[in-house]
Scaffold this motif. Sequence first.
Motif, short mmCIF file in Angstrom:
data_model
loop_
_atom_site.label_atom_id
_atom_site.label_comp_id
_atom_site.label_asym_id
_atom_site.label_seq_id
_atom_site.Cartn_x
_atom_site.Cartn_y
_atom_site.Cartn_z
N SER A 36 -16.42 66.55 -8.14
CA SER A 36 -16.79 65.14 -8.24
C SER A 36 -18.24 65.09 -8.69
N THR A 37 -18.61 64.01 -9.36
CA THR A 37 -19.99 63.87 -9.81
C THR A 37 -20.58 62.55 -9.31
N ALA A 38 -21.90 62.55 -9.19
CA ALA A 38 -22.64 61.34 -8.84
C ALA A 38 -23.92 61.35 -9.66
N GLN A 39 -24.32 60.19 -10.17
CA GLN A 39 -25.52 60.14 -10.99
C GLN A 39 -26.73 59.59 -10.23
N SER A 40 -26.61 59.50 -8.91
CA SER A 40 -27.74 59.12 -8.07
C SER A 40 -27.49 59.65 -6.67
N ALA A 41 -28.57 59.77 -5.92
CA ALA A 41 -28.43 60.22 -4.53
C ALA A 41 -27.63 59.21 -3.73
N GLN A 42 -27.84 57.92 -4.00
CA GLN A 42 -27.10 56.89 -3.27
C GLN A 42 -25.61 56.99 -3.52
N GLU A 43 -25.23 57.21 -4.78
CA GLU A 43 -23.81 57.38 -5.11
C GLU A 43 -23.25 58.63 -4.42
N ALA A 44 -24.05 59.68 -4.36
CA ALA A 44 -23.63 60.91 -3.68
C ALA A 44 -23.37 60.65 -2.20
N LEU A 45 -24.27 59.91 -1.55
CA LEU A 45 -24.08 59.60 -0.12
C LEU A 45 -22.81 58.80 0.11
N GLU A 46 -22.50 57.88 -0.79
CA GLU A 46 -21.26 57.11 -0.67
C GLU A 46 -20.05 58.04 -0.76
N LYS A 47 -20.09 58.98 -1.68
CA LYS A 47 -18.98 59.93 -1.81
C LYS A 47 -18.89 60.84 -0.59
N LEU A 48 -20.05 61.22 -0.03
CA LEU A 48 -20.06 62.08 1.16
C LEU A 48 -19.52 61.35 2.39
N ASN A 49 -19.61 60.03 2.40
CA ASN A 49 -19.03 59.25 3.50
C ASN A 49 -17.51 59.20 3.42
N ASP A 50 -16.98 59.37 2.19
CA ASP A 50 -15.53 59.28 1.98
C ASP A 50 -14.82 60.63 1.98
N GLN A 51 -15.56 61.70 1.72
CA GLN A 51 -14.93 63.02 1.54
C GLN A 51 -15.87 64.11 2.02
N THR A 52 -15.30 65.21 2.48
CA THR A 52 -16.08 66.38 2.85
C THR A 52 -16.26 67.27 1.63
N PHE A 53 -17.50 67.66 1.38
CA PHE A 53 -17.82 68.59 0.30
C PHE A 53 -18.51 69.80 0.91
N PRO A 54 -17.89 70.96 0.86
CA PRO A 54 -18.54 72.15 1.41
C PRO A 54 -19.72 72.61 0.55
N LEU A 55 -19.79 72.13 -0.71
CA LEU A 55 -20.88 72.53 -1.60
C LEU A 55 -21.37 71.33 -2.40
N VAL A 56 -22.70 71.15 -2.41
CA VAL A 56 -23.34 70.11 -3.21
C VAL A 56 -24.37 70.78 -4.11
N LEU A 57 -24.29 70.50 -5.42
CA LEU A 57 -25.30 70.93 -6.39
C LEU A 57 -26.08 69.68 -6.75
N SER A 58 -27.39 69.67 -6.48
CA SER A 58 -28.16 68.45 -6.70
C SER A 58 -29.45 68.71 -7.46
N ASP A 59 -29.73 67.80 -8.38
CA ASP A 59 -31.02 67.78 -9.06
C ASP A 59 -32.08 67.37 -8.02
N ILE A 60 -33.31 67.78 -8.25
CA ILE A 60 -34.39 67.38 -7.34
C ILE A 60 -35.03 66.08 -7.80
N MET A 61 -35.37 66.00 -9.09
CA MET A 61 -36.08 64.83 -9.62
C MET A 61 -35.09 63.78 -10.09
N MET A 62 -34.90 62.73 -9.26
CA MET A 62 -34.02 61.63 -9.62
C MET A 62 -34.72 60.33 -9.26
#
Length: 117
Positions: A36-62
């Motif tokens: 799954s992809t997210a183009q913002s940290a906020q979108e990522a948090l919404e996805k993390l509330n709906d599903q468990t992800f054992p691995l997250v790859l995240s950019d630092i500068m957003m």
Amino acid sequence: MTSFNQKDFPILIVDDDWGICSGLEEIISGEGYSVSTAQSAQEALEKLNDQTFPLVLSDIMMPGMSGIELLEKVKSISPDTIVIMMTGYSSIIGAITAIKAGAQDYLIKPLKYDDIL
């Protein structure tokens, strides 16, 4: 930590650059992983509330919430989630900050295929 089969090992990619998200999604899903992809940290948090992800790859500068802030929130929500930080602006201090905040690894862009796998 929950055990996952490679085919249902969900990975979340977070980067404000759509090209990075789509390229990583293509490479990783091509290896049989669910992505799954997210183009913002906020979108990522919404996805993390709906599903468990054992691995997250995240950019630092957003824009908005940084990847380090996201990392801290991910670890508070799901301490067992592995978070790997990615950046185009590498520095020793940035790497130390990410690792101290709980990142498993710190990758420098442009990412190499072998580093991704």
